[in-house]
Design a protein around this motif. Structure first.
Motif, PDB file in Angstrom:
ATOM      1  N   LEU A   1       4.076   2.764   7.133  1.00 39.95           N
ATOM      2  CA  LEU A   1       5.544   2.844   6.231  1.00 39.95           C
ATOM      3  C   LEU A   1       5.372   3.941   5.193  1.00 39.95           C
ATOM      4  N   GLY A   2       4.039   4.143   4.703  1.00 42.91           N
ATOM      5  CA  GLY A   2       3.723   5.178   3.647  1.00 42.91           C
ATOM      6  C   GLY A   2       4.104   6.662   4.238  1.00 42.91           C
ATOM      7  N   GLN A   3       3.699   6.819   5.423  1.00 42.58           N
ATOM      8  CA  GLN A   3       4.018   8.064   6.133  1.00 42.58           C
ATOM      9  C   GLN A   3       5.287   8.261   6.234  1.00 42.58           C
ATOM     10  N   LEU A   4       6.076   7.065   6.597  1.00 42.45           N
ATOM     11  CA  LEU A   4       7.707   7.322   6.828  1.00 42.45           C
ATOM     12  C   LEU A   4       8.290   7.777   5.222  1.00 42.45           C
ATOM     13  N   ILE A   5       7.664   7.172   4.457  1.00 41.17           N
ATOM     14  CA  ILE A   5       8.272   7.383   3.018  1.00 41.17           C
ATOM     15  C   ILE A   5       8.164   8.877   2.767  1.00 41.17           C
ATOM     16  N   LYS A   6       6.770   9.462   3.167  1.00 37.43           N
ATOM     17  CA  LYS A   6       6.377  10.775   2.747  1.00 37.43           C
ATOM     18  C   LYS A   6       7.937  11.737   3.609  1.00 37.43           C
ATOM     19  N   VAL A   7       8.081  11.501   4.663  1.00 43.40           N
ATOM     20  CA  VAL A   7       9.139  12.198   5.568  1.00 43.40           C
ATOM     21  C   VAL A   7      10.428  12.021   4.999  1.00 43.40           C
ATOM     22  N   TYR A   8      10.832  10.670   4.521  1.00 37.71           N
ATOM     23  CA  TYR A   8      11.871  10.365   3.969  1.00 37.71           C
ATOM     24  C   TYR A   8      12.163  11.134   2.376  1.00 37.71           C
TER      25      TYR A   8
ATOM     26  N   SER B   1       0.796  -1.265  -0.103  1.00 31.43           N
ATOM     27  CA  SER B   1       0.018   0.010   0.026  1.00 31.43           C
ATOM     28  C   SER B   1       0.882   1.174  -0.065  1.00 31.43           C
ATOM     29  N   ALA B   2       2.094   0.992   0.426  1.00 25.73           N
ATOM     30  CA  ALA B   2       3.129   2.286   0.203  1.00 25.73           C
ATOM     31  C   ALA B   2       3.743   2.323  -0.988  1.00 25.73           C
ATOM     32  N   GLY B   3       3.482   1.432  -1.811  1.00 24.97           N
ATOM     33  CA  GLY B   3       4.079   1.561  -3.377  1.00 24.97           C
ATOM     34  C   GLY B   3       5.107   0.731  -3.603  1.00 24.97           C
ATOM     35  N   ILE B   4       5.457  -0.484  -2.433  1.00 23.38           N
ATOM     36  CA  ILE B   4       6.433  -0.986  -2.688  1.00 23.38           C
ATOM     37  C   ILE B   4       6.377  -2.376  -3.335  1.00 23.38           C
TER      38      ILE B   4
ATOM     39  N   ILE C   1       0.544 -12.534  -4.287  1.00 22.26           N
ATOM     40  CA  ILE C   1       1.672 -12.910  -5.015  1.00 22.26           C
ATOM     41  C   ILE C   1       1.444 -12.612  -6.198  1.00 22.26           C
ATOM     42  N   GLU C   2       0.539 -12.149  -6.822  1.00 25.91           N
ATOM     43  CA  GLU C   2       0.684 -11.426  -8.331  1.00 25.91           C
ATOM     44  C   GLU C   2       1.183 -10.250  -8.341  1.00 25.91           C
ATOM     45  N   HIS C   3       1.241  -9.343  -7.278  1.00 25.12           N
ATOM     46  CA  HIS C   3       1.620  -7.910  -7.557  1.00 25.12           C
ATOM     47  C   HIS C   3       2.886  -7.751  -6.598  1.00 25.12           C
ATOM     48  N   ALA C   4       3.690  -8.745  -6.036  1.00 23.30           N
ATOM     49  CA  ALA C   4       4.810  -8.413  -5.260  1.00 23.30           C
ATOM     50  C   ALA C   4       5.636  -9.580  -5.480  1.00 23.30           C
TER      51      ALA C   4
END
Ligand code: UTP
Length: 277
Positions: free
Chosen positions: A141-148, A45-48, A92-95
């Protein structure tokens, strides 16, 4: 850009014995879904889409879980039970999944260092699946990525804990970033201090964005608290150079490494999904 997420999952899970004798702690379910699947879905959900999992002896169930099960799928295809596989099939299909084994459980820092061949020379996310987080909007994790994206240094998720619980966490010393209520420049960290020695009640929880220089720092570290290679000690070296930001995340967290937290998370999701009596 953060493309990869590392999931240290090699620990013994001693507090959940005997359940964790043959079943990895990360595969214990909250309702019907294993903790590690929630964690992988959080990264997605964080785009990874690139999941790197540190496993160990007795953890083969993890690899089987994130792989197709031809027999089961053909058995359920076209039946009224097919929908039970929808969520895991989507994962399984998307990661994609890569694995490395930690042959000696020398601590979280050592587990992260073991993941280096899967990560390489780029910043990456880390999720400890037993810190189970539920958020209304962006995942932690999505929130942390925005800070990164703004600070381009290591970012650690923190939460205020009661002072009598600081001995279970890494604790942060820091100053608020100008004009912010939830971001701290970290100047120092201490692993599992006593209440008297704790510089604050700001505790590190199991979500990080780490820059890849962390690997070289980890390689030079001597065992710290409890004789383990501690990620907190590696973060101290980065913090001394002004390269660590702590972020008070917005989510509900359950410590599913403890029985109390696990029961609380189960009850919370049961109620949310209409299963409570
Ligand atoms: P914990 O200390 O909470 O997990 O480590 P544990 O050791 O499995 O639990 P107990 O204390 O024995 O009950 C936090 C995370 O780091 C991983 C664990 O799998 C967990 O996800 N870890 C810890 C490793 O991968 N390797 C290690 O050597 C230590």
């Amino acid at each position: 850009m953060i493309r990869k997420c590392l999931f240290p999952a090699a620990g013994y899970g001693t507090r959940f014995l005997p359940a964790t004798k043959a079943v990895p702690k990360e595969m214990l379910p909250i309702l019907t879904k294993p903790l590690l699947q929630y964690a992988v879905e959080e990264a997605m959900s964080a785009g990874i889409s690139n999941m790197a999992i540190v496993t160990g002896r007795g953890k083969r169930a993890i690899e089987d879980h994130f792989d197709n099960s031809i027999e089961l799928e053909s058995q359920l295809r076209g039946s009224k039970n097919e929908h039970y596989l929808t969520e895991i099939k989507n994962v399984i299909e998307h990661a994609s999944f890569t694995y490395v084994r930690q042959s000696q459980m020398l601590g979280l820092g050592h587990a992260i260092l073991t993941g280096e061949p899967l990560i390489g020379n780029e910043p990456f996310g880390v999720i400890l699946a037993d810190d189970f987080c539920i958020s209304k909007e962006d995942s932690v994790l999505g929130q942390l990525i925005k800070v990164y994206d703004e600070y381009k240094c290591s970012i650690i998720a923190i939460e205020e804990v009661p002072i009598n619980e600081v001995r279970s966490y890494g604790i942060v010393t820091g100053t608020l970033v100008d004009g912010s209520e939830d971001l701290y420049h970290v100047s120092d960290l201490i692993e599992k201090p006593s209440a008297e020695d704790a510089p604050s009640n700001l505790a590190i929880i199991g979500r990080y964005i780490l820059t890849p220089d962390i690997f070289e720092i980890l390689k030079d570290l001597k065992p710290g608290k409890n004789g383990e290679i501690q990620i907190t000690d590696a973060l101290i070296a980065q913090a001394k150079k002004g390269n660590v930001i702590a972020y008070k995340f917005k989510a509900k967290r359950f410590d599913c490494g403890s029985i109390e937290g696990f029961v609380e998370a189960t009850n919370y999701l049961a109620e949310l999904n209409g299963f409570s009596s």
